[in-house]
Motif scaffolding. Structure first.
Motif, mmCIF file in Angstrom:
data_model
loop_
_atom_site.group_PDB
_atom_site.id
_atom_site.type_symbol
_atom_site.label_atom_id
_atom_site.label_comp_id
_atom_site.label_asym_id
_atom_site.label_seq_id
_atom_site.Cartn_x
_atom_site.Cartn_y
_atom_site.Cartn_z
ATOM 1 N N GLY A 102 0.819 -1.201 0.000
ATOM 2 C CA GLY A 102 0.000 0.000 0.000
ATOM 3 C C GLY A 102 0.857 1.256 0.000
ATOM 4 O O GLY A 102 0.570 2.224 -0.710
ATOM 5 N N LYS A 103 1.950 1.233 0.770
ATOM 6 C CA LYS A 103 2.863 2.383 0.812
ATOM 7 C C LYS A 103 3.608 2.525 -0.519
ATOM 8 O O LYS A 103 3.823 3.648 -0.997
ATOM 9 N N VAL A 104 3.990 1.387 -1.102
ATOM 10 C CA VAL A 104 4.679 1.430 -2.401
ATOM 11 C C VAL A 104 3.790 2.066 -3.461
ATOM 12 O O VAL A 104 4.227 2.905 -4.258
ATOM 13 N N PHE A 105 2.510 1.694 -3.470
ATOM 14 C CA PHE A 105 1.578 2.247 -4.445
ATOM 15 C C PHE A 105 1.405 3.751 -4.254
ATOM 16 O O PHE A 105 1.252 4.499 -5.220
ATOM 17 N N GLN A 106 1.427 4.191 -3.010
ATOM 18 C CA GLN A 106 1.266 5.611 -2.743
ATOM 19 C C GLN A 106 2.501 6.394 -3.164
ATOM 20 O O GLN A 106 2.405 7.510 -3.678
ATOM 21 N N VAL A 107 3.686 5.795 -2.975
ATOM 22 C CA VAL A 107 4.915 6.417 -3.464
ATOM 23 C C VAL A 107 4.894 6.460 -4.991
ATOM 24 O O VAL A 107 5.309 7.445 -5.603
ATOM 25 N N ALA A 108 4.387 5.389 -5.596
ATOM 26 C CA ALA A 108 4.277 5.338 -7.062
ATOM 27 C C ALA A 108 3.380 6.461 -7.573
ATOM 28 O O ALA A 108 3.645 7.047 -8.637
ATOM 29 N N CYS A 109 2.336 6.761 -6.829
ATOM 30 C CA CYS A 109 1.459 7.876 -7.198
ATOM 31 C C CYS A 109 2.259 9.168 -7.265
ATOM 32 O O CYS A 109 2.149 9.927 -8.238
ATOM 33 N N GLY A 110 3.084 9.417 -6.260
ATOM 34 C CA GLY A 110 3.913 10.621 -6.251
ATOM 35 C C GLY A 110 4.851 10.674 -7.442
ATOM 36 O O GLY A 110 5.053 11.732 -8.051
ATOM 37 N N ALA A 111 5.429 9.513 -7.785
ATOM 38 C CA ALA A 111 6.348 9.451 -8.920
ATOM 39 C C ALA A 111 5.633 9.786 -10.224
ATOM 40 O O ALA A 111 6.172 10.500 -11.087
ATOM 41 N N ALA A 131 4.331 13.917 -14.561
ATOM 42 C CA ALA A 131 3.484 14.795 -15.365
ATOM 43 C C ALA A 131 4.233 16.051 -15.797
ATOM 44 O O ALA A 131 3.820 16.748 -16.724
ATOM 45 N N LEU A 132 5.363 16.337 -15.121
ATOM 46 C CA LEU A 132 6.180 17.489 -15.493
ATOM 47 C C LEU A 132 6.969 17.229 -16.765
ATOM 48 O O LEU A 132 7.472 18.163 -17.389
ATOM 49 N N ILE A 133 7.115 15.938 -17.129
ATOM 50 C CA ILE A 133 7.813 15.578 -18.370
ATOM 51 C C ILE A 133 6.888 14.676 -19.192
ATOM 52 O O ILE A 133 7.160 13.480 -19.353
ATOM 53 N N PRO A 134 5.803 15.229 -19.700
ATOM 54 C CA PRO A 134 4.785 14.426 -20.383
ATOM 55 C C PRO A 134 5.286 13.654 -21.592
ATOM 56 O O PRO A 134 4.708 12.631 -21.950
ATOM 57 N N ASP A 135 6.364 14.132 -22.238
ATOM 58 C CA ASP A 135 6.877 13.423 -23.409
ATOM 59 C C ASP A 135 7.405 12.035 -23.061
ATOM 60 O O ASP A 135 7.539 11.176 -23.933
ATOM 61 N N ALA A 136 7.716 11.831 -21.774
ATOM 62 C CA ALA A 136 8.229 10.530 -21.336
ATOM 63 C C ALA A 136 7.167 9.746 -20.581
ATOM 64 O O ALA A 136 7.481 8.829 -19.824
ATOM 65 N N ILE A 184 5.160 5.647 -16.868
ATOM 66 C CA ILE A 184 4.064 4.789 -16.418
ATOM 67 C C ILE A 184 4.508 3.328 -16.356
ATOM 68 O O ILE A 184 4.272 2.627 -15.368
ATOM 69 N N MET A 185 5.177 2.853 -17.414
ATOM 70 C CA MET A 185 5.621 1.463 -17.443
ATOM 71 C C MET A 185 6.603 1.172 -16.325
ATOM 72 O O MET A 185 6.502 0.154 -15.627
ATOM 73 N N LEU A 186 7.581 2.066 -16.137
ATOM 74 C CA LEU A 186 8.601 1.865 -15.108
ATOM 75 C C LEU A 186 7.995 1.858 -13.711
ATOM 76 O O LEU A 186 8.282 0.974 -12.895
ATOM 77 N N ALA A 230 4.623 -3.125 -8.890
ATOM 78 C CA ALA A 230 4.109 -4.492 -8.869
ATOM 79 C C ALA A 230 5.184 -5.482 -8.429
ATOM 80 O O ALA A 230 4.893 -6.440 -7.708
ATOM 81 N N LEU A 231 6.421 -5.257 -8.860
ATOM 82 C CA LEU A 231 7.504 -6.200 -8.583
ATOM 83 C C LEU A 231 8.044 -6.101 -7.156
ATOM 84 O O LEU A 231 8.305 -7.126 -6.516
ATOM 85 N N VAL A 232 8.196 -4.882 -6.662
ATOM 86 C CA VAL A 232 8.801 -4.690 -5.332
ATOM 87 C C VAL A 232 8.032 -5.430 -4.226
ATOM 88 O O VAL A 232 8.633 -6.136 -3.409
#
Length: 217
Positions: A165-174, A179-184, A189-191, A197-199
């Motif tokens: 649950g904490k990992v998912f919340q950190v992922a949200c922040g990432a 969103a500051l670099i939308p071209d990537a 998203i994939m990373l 999911a893996l951690v």
């Protein structure tokens, strides 16, 4: 949240998706853009009719699946113990699909929204909410971080899901920072999604090994 209430809200969301599509049907171009590439540029098209019915049907199928799987889960009693949280998860998924549908309609009507930014924010918020919900889940065979180690032990399940649950919340922040670099956006998203999911999977094995070693001493 009660299951009946969740079902009613889900059906209302699906009806909203269906009705909103047909209300703007005459204003939509033909064919309709239904897919964007990693740079946020259109690269996939469908007929207007297909585009209007595809999302409602997808939401109906997804909702039926999510409502149905607890009925055949051998650990159904565990699911019932966090059914309110599970029901909220169903609404989170339907809410995400609603956002995707609205953004698609807006783009086709001429609103040049940055698809990459929208998806980064939407996926990020969905992960945040799923992370909060996941921390309350009890052992079952359909929802959550299901590994051989979490399914074999209630303790491993609980520790893994609190951590996940904490990992998912950190992922949200990432993703929000992404969103500051939308071209990537696609790479971000994939990373982030694969990492989040893996951690917890690796963590579940580590916790299981620690418990096994403690028992063996």
């Amino acid at each position: 949240m009660k299951t009946k209430t969740t079902l009613i809200i889900s059906l209302l969301i699906i009806a909203l998706v269906f009705v909103s599509g047909w209300l703007v049907y005459s204003q939509m171009p033909g064919p309709v853009i239904t897919h964007w590439n990693a740079q946020g540029q259109p690269d996939g098209y469908s007929s207007k009719t297909t585009a209007m019915v595809l999302m409602p049907l997808m939401m109906l199928f997804t909702s039926a699946l999510l409502f149905g799987v607890p009925l055949i889960d051998p650990l159904r009693k565990n699911v019932e113990s966090f059914r309110g949280i599970y029901n909220q998860t169903i609404l989170v998924v339907n809410g995400f699909l609603l956002v995707v549908h609205v953004v698609s309609l807006a783009w086709n009507m001429g609103w040049r929204i940055n698809i990459n930014v929208v998806m980064l924010v939407a996926v990020g918020l969905m992960l945040f909410l799923l992370g909060r919900l996941m921390s309350h889940a009890r052992r079952n065979y359909f929802f959550g971080i299901r590994t051989p180690w979490t399914l074999s032990s209630d303790l491993v399940w609980e520790k893994t899901h609190r951590f996940g649950g904490k990992v998912f919340q950190v992922a949200c922040g990432a993703l929000l920072l992404g969103a500051l670099i939308p071209d990537a956006a696609f790479a971000v998203i994939m990373l982030v999604v694969l990492g989040s999911a893996l951690v917890p999977v690796v963590y579940s094995y580590v916790v299981w090994r620690q418990i096994e070693q403690q028992v063996g001493q």
